[in-house]
Design an enzyme around this catalytic site. Structure first.
Site, PDB file in Angstrom:
ATOM      1  CB  SER A 190       0.364  -3.534   8.366  1.00 48.86           C
ATOM      2  OG  SER A 190       0.444  -4.645   7.495  1.00 48.86           O
ATOM      3  CG  HIS A 249      -0.030  -0.627  11.912  1.00 49.30           C
ATOM      4  ND1 HIS A 249      -0.556   0.144  10.896  1.00 49.30           N
ATOM      5  CD2 HIS A 249       1.071  -1.233  11.395  1.00 49.30           C
ATOM      6  CE1 HIS A 249       0.201   0.007   9.822  1.00 49.30           C
ATOM      7  NE2 HIS A 249       1.187  -0.822  10.105  1.00 49.30           N
ATOM      8  CD  GLU A 262      -3.154   2.933  11.350  1.00 50.58           C
ATOM      9  OE1 GLU A 262      -4.024   3.542  10.723  1.00 50.58           O
ATOM     10  OE2 GLU A 262      -2.668   1.848  10.953  1.00 50.58           O
ATOM     11  CG  ASN A 284      -0.800  -0.405   5.413  1.00 46.77           C
ATOM     12  OD1 ASN A 284       0.062   0.216   4.804  1.00 46.77           O
ATOM     13  ND2 ASN A 284      -0.508  -1.176   6.440  1.00 46.77           N
TER      14      ASN A 284
END
Length: 283
Positions: A119, A140, A152, A190
């Site tokens: 992540s 991800h 992702e 993130n």
């Protein structure tokens, strides 16, 4: 490239979810973990998810069994010797991931794609542990995997275009939406989400408002489905802290400094929903 056989490494929350969606899409899946009890727990989660779909009329009992039959147990990385892709969903730690990828590079066939569900960690650095960096890529998934649509897809510095296209095609087959992202700390999800959560923790730490008030402001004022402190508990406060540290180290910018209250909770073992206590208490 024709992907048929998949190994998922890590039977935890993310890994079991990835194994489930791969099996649902018709892939043969080896779900790998270090110990049988972790595999059993992961399979139990998958079975529970599928049973819920049967109860709601989204699938039949027979369809559920077909999906479960596509998932086989693996307790050794050596089982990756005949798969087309490995999706690693182990603990978010660079040393551990590089060790896994180094072994996979030696075990898997030459055509095998090595993907990581990291992540926040750099794909290029993970790929450097192998002799096939052009076949290493980031996938991800979002949590919970069976529900969330986004994946992702992150290219490393050397990732081949054909590998990217194969992963994009696979992601669509999983009934997910692929989004291409470049290899920077935290990627997009993130890098945007974690500083918001960290700032919410600072807001609590500085006594600006109660945890309930902070979450209510973001839910009712910003139309977020879940408040940032509740979301942090759901993600895991140890995971939140780790990602903030990756961002802080990667960019060297004080705006990514983890809140001292977050560090305190993690040291206390208050990691959120998974331990029964975080910002909220869970029975």
């Amino acid at each position: 490239m024709n992907i048929q056989k998949v190994m998922v490494i890590g039977a935890g929350q993310m890994g079991s979810g990835i194994a489930q969606v791969c099996a649902q899409a018709g892939y043969e899946v080896k779900l790998n973990d270090r110990e049988e009890k972790f595999f059993d727990r992961g399979l139990q989660t998958i079975t529970k998810n599928l049973s819920r779909n049967v109860e709601k009329g989204r699938m039949t009992e027979d369809e559920k069994q077909v999906i479960l039959n596509k998932i086989t147990k693996s307790l050794s990385l050596e089982d990756a010797n005949d798969v087309d892709i490995v999706i690693e969903a182990a603990v978010e730690n660079m040393e551990i991931k590089q060790s896994i990828f180094k072994q996979l590079d030696e075990i898997t066939p030459a055509h095998t794609i090595l993907a990581t569900n990291t992540s926040s960690l750099p794909i290029t650095e993970i790929a450097a542990a192998t002799n096939r960096p052009e076949q290493v890529i980031g996938m991800h998934f979002m949590n919970p995997v069976p529900v969330m649509k986004l994946v992702e897809i992150i290219r490393g510095l050397a990732t081949n275009d054909d590998i990217y296209m194969a992963i994009e095609e696979m992601t669509k087959k999983l009934n997910k939406v692929p989004v291409e992202v470049n290899d920077f700390p935290g990627f997009v999800a993130n890098r945007v989400l974690m500083p918001m959560i960290n700032e919410a923790i600072y807001t609590l730490y500085e006594g600006v408002a109660t945890k309930e008030a902070i979450d209510d402001v973001m839910k009712m004022g910003m139309n977020h489905p879940m408040g940032p402190l509740q979301l942090a508990d759901f993600i895991g406060l140890d995971t939140c802290l780790y990602i903030m540290e990756v961002l802080h180290d990667g960019f060297g910018d004080s705006k990514y400094r983890p809140c001292p209250l977050l560090r305190k909770y993690v040291k206390a073992g208050w990691l959120g929903k998974k331990t029964g206590r975080g910002f909220y208490i869970y029975e």
